[in-house]
Design a protein around this motif. Structure first.
Motif, PDB file in Angstrom:
ATOM      1  N   ASP A  30      -3.791   1.168  -3.656  1.00 53.47           N
ATOM      2  CA  ASP A  30      -4.385   1.873  -2.661  1.00 53.47           C
ATOM      3  C   ASP A  30      -6.115   1.376  -3.082  1.00 53.47           C
ATOM      4  O   ASP A  30      -6.640   1.740  -4.133  1.00 53.47           O
ATOM      5  CB  ASP A  30      -4.347   3.242  -2.784  1.00 53.47           C
ATOM      6  N   LEU A  89      -9.083   4.328   3.583  1.00 53.91           N
ATOM      7  CA  LEU A  89      -9.775   4.607   2.553  1.00 53.91           C
ATOM      8  C   LEU A  89     -11.240   4.446   2.558  1.00 53.91           C
ATOM      9  O   LEU A  89     -12.237   4.747   1.877  1.00 53.91           O
ATOM     10  CB  LEU A  89      -9.420   3.803   1.308  1.00 53.91           C
ATOM     11  N   ALA A 119       0.789  -1.183   0.160  1.00 51.73           N
ATOM     12  CA  ALA A 119      -0.100   0.052  -0.103  1.00 51.73           C
ATOM     13  C   ALA A 119       0.869   1.011  -0.003  1.00 51.73           C
ATOM     14  O   ALA A 119       1.962   1.033   0.279  1.00 51.73           O
ATOM     15  CB  ALA A 119      -0.718  -0.042   1.262  1.00 51.73           C
ATOM     16  N   SER A 175      -6.219  -2.225   0.705  1.00 51.58           N
ATOM     17  CA  SER A 175      -4.768  -1.705   0.765  1.00 51.58           C
ATOM     18  C   SER A 175      -4.768  -0.314   1.108  1.00 51.58           C
ATOM     19  O   SER A 175      -5.572   0.369   0.362  1.00 51.58           O
ATOM     20  CB  SER A 175      -4.203  -1.962  -0.771  1.00 51.58           C
TER      21      SER A 175
END
Length: 1342
Positions: A428, A508, A350, A458
């Motif tokens: 990501d 995220l 990541a 990730s």
């Protein structure tokens, strides 16, 4: 990894934390949906081998496959330079692949494409490389030409024949053969070395008997090349000197050998010597490697597989024979091409994460490590501040998006290289739950369970669990959360039911999923099967009662001896157990009940022991008809089928062989049961096919060898839905009943074919003309009459079934004809030709077809016997006819009476009748042979003679010229010679003088015309003992398959013809002498049999009609019985195919039953009956039972007796001889007295003549003193013309049959009590009542 703090320094803690962080790379799940969404650098998935040898005859394929996202593109280098595939027309690349295809179909040399190839796979995130592929074309060069001289060698000397094969790619396989392609025999003296040479430890004389040729087989071309053969010439000596061993290969006392790690090491020692030495192998300082060594080539080679560094050292081989030994030392050094210790793996990070790639390899010498990035040396790549190269490791720190690339690690030394690709991908990805949404997990109470919540993201997300929306995270106690997202419960309880939520979170975002948990009750067998011991044929039941969670589907299965049990027709599986019907020895074993749901299962086991009943006990058990089946059940209900199940009744010690399923419907024939189907006795269910629009009711009947059971109780009714008819009526016919109509008939549909209500028929017809119009009529009866039709015209006819649901398919077209009229013309020009005495040939001119007015059936010849050519012989003038079918003009009329006048006329016949008659023709028939005499009567007035009397033939068939008599004596199976007598046509009597008072006589009598001898009549003289009184014969006729032995003693054979019936004679050969006696009795009113007919058969017994509940009945049951068997017949109106049972009981209560298959007429023969026994007999359908009062009775006749005994041992015979001796003594005394007085008395001329026991003078003791000596002797001939005075006595064997019942001997002969009737009229006077021919007298004296 667990690190204890007191053992680590601060720097050590920092390094450990860094290491842990570096190895925590992200793993991309194998979910194809995720992989298709994530960007991925290329990865090589398939490539050709490094050393790639190809067949020059085939196209070349160099493989290179790779995956990545986006899809990679491919390019190639050849010998280190870019290979432009597009410029070479022979080279192409497969679509969506990097595989090269080099096509030589259009020409070209494969050698031009040899070289070193390398594949490159690229996409936006990097470049992956294949290994360098060294392409070589296989070669099989020819053997160089050389001249091989004859090799001379001394016997006992060593020899090596060199092969030196041409170098091939790959190297060829070497083997030695003779020039005649025979393999060279190899052993420890003669063997082939690894270099291909052939070594002789010592040469022997027989080695010169063949030549030696080296052969090389090349793999790819599959060719064999042969070297010019060597020829040996062995020089012999007086004796072969024995020698100590010496090495032929390798040379000297020591050598060295290098081998690479992982391959096979092959050490070889070949020695010479006389005798041939033995080879043994050793390793200095230790044992040979265990499990890896193998001796080959007669111990001359040592193979060590998969060599490692530990296998280095000194090996020596020892060659020895009785003369001594020698050894050779081989120093083995193991080198190694590079091999992996840590192969670099793909790394997914990541943004901001750290990681590393490790490339560790080993080898001998130690390999060097070179890193490349995207196929270029890492030193020449653009600088990357987050990347640090430290020897065999690349460390990544704080990676960012855009740092993705493919790294190659090349480890190489002088023996080879390794190349590995590993990509670094920086992703990501927000959290994702990979499990399905709203999962349902079911678990059995108190069992361990796990709730799975796989996730991905990730950076790596964190995951927490919650229950029923509560805020406390689940971890600890009964719960344990795993890093992979699973929540484990050590013991699920009822209170653990509910909805569980898993939440995955990273920087995220956040995602959650719910899992519902249900805790179920366990499955338990509350009553399982128990061990049982049962008798064969019984019906054991194995219990299996189960308690389970009602929300789960339960499945119960049975195992026998731990294997799945086949539930056949003898077994019935129920909800709470298993029932076995008619258990047998093969059913013995372990039975396991397994109750299972989707979550758990339980089982219980029991052992079933089956006791076999001994055969003698089984025979002693009483056998009865089976009990009726019970508990009929309908299941699997469908429109056109239903499954019928029943429970069999007890078989009552006779196994059930069949089940009959019957049905009854309440619309067309209510109350009438019909047979539906039949099944074997080992089933208890059947899938029945049904017809539409039938209200079915079923019942079942069991059948065994004794009989049939009562019908079961009816099942519940099952109504099938209606449908249009599927078939049309069959048997459609059209024929006229009058000359102006046509009656159309057909076979109507039955109840199971109607398929619906209001069944009717659409009848259509038209004249057989395509232009004709159809007429139609709808009727319900199976006939329709069409009127006003022309005479005999063809019609097309169709009959279609229809009900309220619709019409049947379009029917077939049948051809019918309207009515016929009588023919209008008669045959003409009738001509007759006599063939023989009983047949004529006819010819005539046929009539024109237009005059027939119908279908020509036949020509008929009507004929009648107008008169006989013999005077005063009455004949019957009954008209007869012979048919000649078809349109013909000739035929034969047979079975005519010979020597007669006949008249004949002819007609033509159609379906209506005869046409006009032709003119009458007259013709005579010539003479033929006569029929048999009407009768032949036999009397035995005494022990010395037999009187015969006969009548003229009923049908002389010509002028009689005399009679022929053949006769012979017999006693049991012994017969005497045949004697022949011929008589004039008027003589009808004859006396035979017996030469043997014990034997009987058999007579064959024929009448004769000038054509020849006629039919024979055969009779036998009666036996001397136990002559029976004749009894009326029954009217029984034996069945065609039963042969009855004719009686051996037949007193009278009578043929009486009625005035209205004549049977033409059948010609038989005049030389035939039949060996069986035929009795023909034909009377108009009654039949009286002689004592030789089967008088022992009882009169037929009958019973009244018995009505069944359904209106069907059995009547006219008749029994015709003999001594040990009986024929049974009956009449009935049951449906076709009905089987019956005949049951009979003797007076001593012995009962038997015989099943009778459906047949016409209904009959059966009962065998093995007891003579003189009274029987009761019932006949009833197989599904029914006999009525108490519906039986008949009959009695079998007495048994035959054996009476063949020695006459000399009988009391009556001894008494008779004594009486005769006494009479002779008295006679002598009287004669002596008379002579002394001077009286006179006649002296008998024939001294052999016996005294007549019927003479009254002998009886009263007086004698006649008359001087008359002209009286004829009793045995004298009374006339010169050979005729015999007919005896006026009406005596017959009937007179001698009183006082004894007729009996039959074992061989079928009749024995009757012979008694002489003393007739007062016959004893008066001395006149003889008999006469014997001179021929017979001579025979009697012989």
């Amino acid at each position: 990894m667990v690190l204890h703090s007191h053992q680590l320094t601060y720097a050590g803690i920092a390094f450990a934390l860094c290491l842990h962080h570096l190895i925590s790379a992200i793993e991309v799940p194998l979910d194809s949906n995720i992989q298709s969404e994530l960007p991925q650098p290329p990865t090589i998935t398939k490539q050709s081998v490094k050393d790639y040898i190809v067949d020059p005859r085939d196209n070349i394929f160099i493989e290179c496959e790779a995956k990545g996202n986006p899809v990679p593109t491919f390019s190639w280098t050849r010998n280190g330079k870019f290979f432009n595939v597009a410029k070479d027309p022979k080279v192409s690349m497969r679509r969506r692949s990097g595989t090269l295809v080099i096509d030589f179909h259009g020409g070209g040399r494969p050698d031009d494409y040899e070289g070193e190839y390398q594949c490159f796979a690229r996409n936006d995130y990097g470049t992956a490389l294949s290994s360098k592929i060294h392409l070589q074309v296989s070669r099989s060069p020819l053997w160089p030409k050389e001249k091989v001289d004859v090799i001379e060698v001394d016997e006992g000397a060593p020899l090596s024949l060199q092969c030196n094969p041409p170098p091939g790619l790959p190297p060829p396989v070497i083997f030695w053969m003779s020039s005649s392609m025979e393999p060279i025999h190899q052993d420890k003296r003669v063997s082939q070395g690894q270099n291909g040479d052939l070594y002789f430890s010592n040469v022997m004389l027989q080695d010169a008997q063949t030549d030696y040729s080296c052969n090389a087989r090349f793999h790819f071309t599959h060719t064999i090349q042969q070297k010019n053969p060597y020829t040996l010439k062995v020089k012999t000596t007086r004796g072969v000197t024995e020698t100590t061993p010496s090495f032929m290969y390798p040379y000297g006392t020591s050598s060295s050998q290098m081998v690479l790690r992982g391959v096979d090491l092959l050490l070889e020692c070949i020695a010479s010597g006389v005798p041939a030495p033995d080879i043994m192998w050793y390793k200095k300082g230790g044992e040979l490697p265990a499990g890896k060594t193998k001796l080959e080539n007669f111990n001359k080679a040592l193979r060590i597989s998969n060599v490692s560094e530990e296998d280095s050292g000194e090996y020596f081989c020892l060659a020895s024979n009785k003369m001594g030994s020698i050894r050779h030392t081989i120093s083995v050094r193991v080198k190694a091409a590079p091999y992996w210790l840590d192969e670099p793996q793909n790394l997914i990070l990541a943004p901001g994460e750290d990681g590393r790639l490790v490339c560790r390899a080993n080898g001998n010498p130690k390999p060097s490590i070179q890193w490349l990035v995207n196929g270029e040396p890492i030193e020449g790549s653009p600088p990357n501040p987050s990347r640090e190269v430290a020897g065999d490791t690349i460390v990544f720190r704080d990676t960012q998006i855009g740092s993705s690339a493919v790294y190659q690690c090349n480890a190489s030394n002088e023996h080879g290289y390794l190349l590995a690709n590993a990509f670094v991908s920086v992703l990501d990805v927000p959290p994702r739950i990979l499990a399905p949404r709203n999962q349902l997990i079911k678990v059995i109470q108190y069992n361990r369970t796990r709730l799975d919540c796989p996730f991905f993201g990730s950076p790596i997300p964190t995951l927490r669990w919650f229950k029923n929306g509560q805020g406390n995270m689940l971890d600890g106690g009964n719960y344990k959360a795993h890093e992979n997202g699973s929540l484990e419960m050590s013991m699920a309880r009822k209170e653990d039911q509910g909805i569980y939520t898993c939440v995955a979170t990273n920087i995220l975002g956040k995602v959650e999923a719910q899992v519902r948990l249900e805790v179920k009750d366990p499955t338990r067998i509350v009553r399982g099967p128990e061990d049982q011991v049962v008798k064969r044929g019984s019906m054991p039941r194995l219990h299996c009662r189960v308690k389970h969670d009602p929300t789960l589907k339960l499945t119960v299965t049975w195992l026998k001896d731990d294997a799945p049990l086949y539930i056949g027709n003898r077994m019935k599986k129920e909800d709470d157990g298993l029932t076995i019907y008619g258990v047998a020895e093969k059913d013995q074993g372990d039975y396991t009940c397994v109750a299972s749901t989707e979550l758990d299962k339980d089982s219980a086991k029991a052992y079933l022991t089956v006791l076999a009943i001994p055969a003698n006990r089984l025979r002693d058990l009483p056998k009865e008809r089976p009990d009726r089946p019970r508990d009929l059940e309908l299941s699997d209900l469908a429109e056109r089928s239903v499954k019928l199940t029943w429970i069999p009744g007890d078989d009552n010690n006779s196994p059930i062989t069949d089940y009959i399923v019957q049905f009854e419907e309440d619309r067309f024939q209510p109350g009438t049961w019909h047979n539906h189907s039949r099944y074997p006795g080992n089933v208890n269910s059947a899938l029945l096919s049904l017809s539409p629009y039938v209200n079915y009711q079923f019942r079942v009947i069991a059948v065994n060898d004794v009989g049939s059971s009562l019908p079961s109780m009816p099942s519940e009714r099952y109504q099938t839905s209606g449908a249009r008819p599927e078939i049309n009526p069959t048997g459609v016919q059209g024929a006229g009943t009058q000359k102006n109509n046509m009656e159309i008939t057909w076979t109507p549909l039955n109840a199971t074919q109607a398929y619906g209500p209001n069944l009717r028929y659409i009848v259509r017809w038209r004249r057989r003309d395509p232009r004709g119009s159809w007429y139609n009529e709808t009727v319900k009866a199976p006939r329709h009459v069409v009127w006003n039709t022309p005479i005999y015209v063809p019609y097309e006819i169709k009959v279609q079934a229809e009900n309220d649901f619709g019409r049947a398919p379009e029917p077939e077209t049948y051809i019918g004809y309207s009515g016929e009229d009588y023919p209008k013309a008669a045959p003409t020009d009738v001509r007759i030709r006599v063939l023989n005495s009983t047949a004529i040939a006819l010819t005539w001119t046929r009539v024109h077809l237009d005059t027939i007015q119908g279908q020509l059936k036949e020509y008929r010849a009507y004929f009648w016997r107008d008169s006989s050519l013999l005077k005063n012989l009455w004949v019957s003038k009954k008209r007869q006819y012979v048919s000649f079918p078809g349109d013909r003009n000739r035929g034969i009329v047979s079975r005519l009476f010979p020597y007669s006048n006949y008249k004949l006329e002819m007609v033509v016949t159609n379906g209506r009748g005869d046409g006009p008659r032709s003119e009458v023709k007259e013709f005579p028939t010539p003479e033929g042979v006569p029929s048999s005499p009407r009768y032949l009567r036999i009397r035995q007035p005494n022990l010395e003679s037999i009187n015969l009397e006969w009548d003229h033939p009923e049908h002389p068939n010509g002028v009689l010229t005399g009679y022929n008599l053949r006769y012979q004596a017999f006693n049991g199976s012994k017969t005497g010679r045949t004697l022949v007598e011929n008589f004039s046509p008027n003589q009808t009597r004859f006396t035979v003088q017996r030469t043997d008072p014990i034997s009987r006589y058999r007579f064959f009598l024929r009448a004769r015309t000038q054509v020849g001898d006629g039919e024979v009549i055969v009779e036998e003289s009666p036996a001397l003992l136990n002559e029976a009184t004749p009894t009326p014969a029954s009217t029984w006729l034996p069945p065609p398959t039963t042969e009855l032995t004719p009686a051996a003693t037949i007193a009278t054979t009578t043929t009486t013809a009625t005035p209205t019936t004549e049977t033409p004679p059948t010609e038989i050969p005049t030389t035939a002498i039949p060996t069986t006696t035929t009795t023909t009795t034909t009377t108009a009113a009654s039949t009286v049999a002689s004592t030789t007919t089967t008088a022992e058969r009882a009169a037929a017994a009958t019973t009244k009609q018995e009505l069944a509940t359904n209106g069907s009945s059995i009547w006219d049951i008749r029994a015709w019985a003999n001594s040990n068997w009986a024929n049974i017949t009956w009449s009935h109106n049951y449906s076709a195919g009905t089987d019956f049972v005949v049951k009979y009981i003797t007076s001593n209560k012995t009962e038997k039953s015989i099943p009778v298959k459906a047949q016409t007429p209904s009959s059966v023969q009962l065998a093995n009956l007891t003579p003189g026994m009274v029987y009761k007999l019932w006949v009833f359908p197989i599904w029914s039972s006999p009525s108490e009062h519906s039986y008949i009775t009959f009695t079998t006749s007495s048994a035959y007796t054996k009476n063949h005994v020695d006459i000399a041992t009988q009391g009556w015979f001894i008494g008779l001889m004594c009486a005769i001796a006494l009479l002779v003594l008295i006679l002598l005394i009287v004669c002596f007295i008379k002579r002394s007085r001077g009286g006179k008395y006649p002296v008998r001329d024939n001294k052999d003549e016996h005294l007549n026991p019927e003479d009254k003078n002998v009886e009263d003791g007086s004698f006649d003193y008359s001087d008359e000596d002209n009286k004829p002797l009793p045995n004298s001939q009374t006339s010169l013309d050979g005729t015999i005075k007919q005896q006026e006595s009406d005596d017959s064997l009937v007179d001698y049959g009183e006082g004894g019942e007729g009996q039959f001997n074992e061989d079928g002969s009749f024995i009757g009590q012979y008694t002489v009737k003393k007739d007062k009229e016959e004893t008066e006077g001395n006149e003889s009542s008999e006469a014997t021919s001179p021929v017979n007298a001579i025979y009697s004296l012989a």
